[in-house]
Design an enzyme around this catalytic site. Structure first.
Site, mmCIF file in Angstrom:
data_model
loop_
_atom_site.group_PDB
_atom_site.id
_atom_site.type_symbol
_atom_site.label_atom_id
_atom_site.label_comp_id
_atom_site.label_asym_id
_atom_site.label_seq_id
_atom_site.Cartn_x
_atom_site.Cartn_y
_atom_site.Cartn_z
ATOM 1 N N SER A 151 0.880 -1.176 0.143
ATOM 2 C CA SER A 151 0.027 0.060 -0.101
ATOM 3 C C SER A 151 0.842 1.171 0.101
ATOM 4 O O SER A 151 0.545 2.229 -0.519
ATOM 5 C CB SER A 151 -0.881 0.080 1.305
ATOM 6 N N HIS B 54 0.965 4.430 4.698
ATOM 7 C CA HIS B 54 0.104 5.128 3.644
ATOM 8 C C HIS B 54 0.831 6.687 3.402
ATOM 9 O O HIS B 54 0.828 7.026 2.350
ATOM 10 C CB HIS B 54 -1.420 5.153 3.981
#
Length: 348
Positions: free
Chosen positions: A233, A291
């Protein structure tokens, strides 16, 4: 990037004893958990990112050189085919093949057609997806569980901290998690490659994976919440953020809700806001620090990093050209090079 925690039940036995006399010291306090130092992971992050961009610049040089050679070979082949007027030769050659060989050639032709119809970004993403799928399969092998936990999950409290920063970016334990990440990568791969080029995209993807993990290490160490993480991610967020920053007015939609559309700029703002909220509130469903690290790196690179890093790889490409040229370095006056890497105007 998701978090993967393991709970351990600890049974404590209590023994009855007489109360301590006055002035008698009680039991010693439990030892403090020493926070890990992040100097080695930081040096690894800087070195790995530098090697990624340096290797990408050399790969771009070799790709350009191979394309020139391929164009020359095709030109010579076309001359040979045009010079052969006897089509009966190729007809006889086809008839001499067995049924299996003909089917194999037809299958190879179909695969080649499918591959040629993909964009350059989708071809690069296909390789990344294949690696992630292979790692996902390894998670399903019981005999490999200890190895996967050691090298394919990142945790600042682990003894092995540097290598997992890279490997965990290709590691997914959940099929849904991998499909979601790879779908986003597939959708944005064409855009990022059209902006940066294939080689630079690979360098950004690899560097973002390590940098996002480093940001996660810092946050975990600062808060004292040590738990393993895995997933691509962080790297995918860098790709998404880079495209959304360069093309903020592009229209995006949701896979199963095509009637809902929004701009790429608003989508990036919403994702960053959600991860900031998760980081502040301590959500542990995803690694929100990773992230954010990936997203910030993607925004920074397309805004400033391209000029700061990629365009400074030209001396390395010149050195590589001199080493690859016949006679080695110094074979040409002034050490000039015929081919240049380092990202021309077409990759801005």
């Amino acid at each position: 990037m998701r978090t993967d925690t393991k709970k351990r039940n600890v049974t404590q036995q209590q023994t009855k004893a007489s109360p301590p006399e006055a002035g008698t010291p009680g039991p010693p306090p439990p030892p403090k958990v020493r926070r890990p130092t992040l100097f080695r992971p930081l040096m690894f992050t800087v070195g790995f990112a530098g090697c990624s961009f340096g290797g990408a610049a050399i790969l771009q040089y070799e790709t350009l050189k191979a394309r020139v050679q391929t164009a020359k070979d095709r030109e010579e082949l076309d001359k040979l085919v045009m010079g052969s007027q006897d089509m009966a030769y190729w007809h006889d050659w086809w008839n001499q093949l067995s049924s299996f060989q003909r089917q194999l050639l037809l299958l190879m032709s179909v695969v080649e057609d499918i591959w040629s119809n993909l964009t350059e970004g989708q071809r690069a993403a296909t390789g990344i997806i294949a690696i992630n799928a292979a790692v996902l399969f390894c998670w399903r092998v019981p005999a490999m569980q200890r190895t996967m936990i050691k090298y394919f999950t990142s945790n600042p409290a682990s003894k092995t901290r540097c290598l997992p920063m890279v490997l965990s970016s290709f590691s997914h334990y959940s099929i849904i998690h991998m499909v979601a990440n790879m779908y986003v990568l597939w959708m944005f791969s064409s855009g990022i490659v059209s902006l940066l080029g294939k080689e630079q995209f690979i360098a950004v993807y690899l560097s973002a994976g390590v940098i996002s993990t480093m940001v996660s290490y810092v946050c975990k160490t600062a808060t004292g919440r040590f738990y393993p993480s895995l997933g691509a991610s962080g790297a995918v967020m860098a790709v998404l953020a880079a495209v959304c920053t360069k093309v903020p007015e592009a229209k995006l939609g949701i896979l199963f809700l095509p009637m809902i559309t929004f701009t790429a700029g608003n989508a990036l703002k919403a994702l960053v806001a959600m991860d900031m909220t998760g980081l502040v509130l301590g959500w542990r469903l995803f690694d929100h620090a990773a992230h954010l690290g990936g997203a910030l790196f993607g925004v920074w690179y397309v805004t400033y990093g391209h000029k700061l890093i990629w365009r400074r790889t030209e001396p390395l490409v010149k050195l590589w050209h001199d080493l690859r040229s016949p006679g080695g370095r110094g074979s040409r006056p002034g050490g000039g090079s015929g081919l240049r890497g380092g990202g021309g105007p077409g990759h801005q």
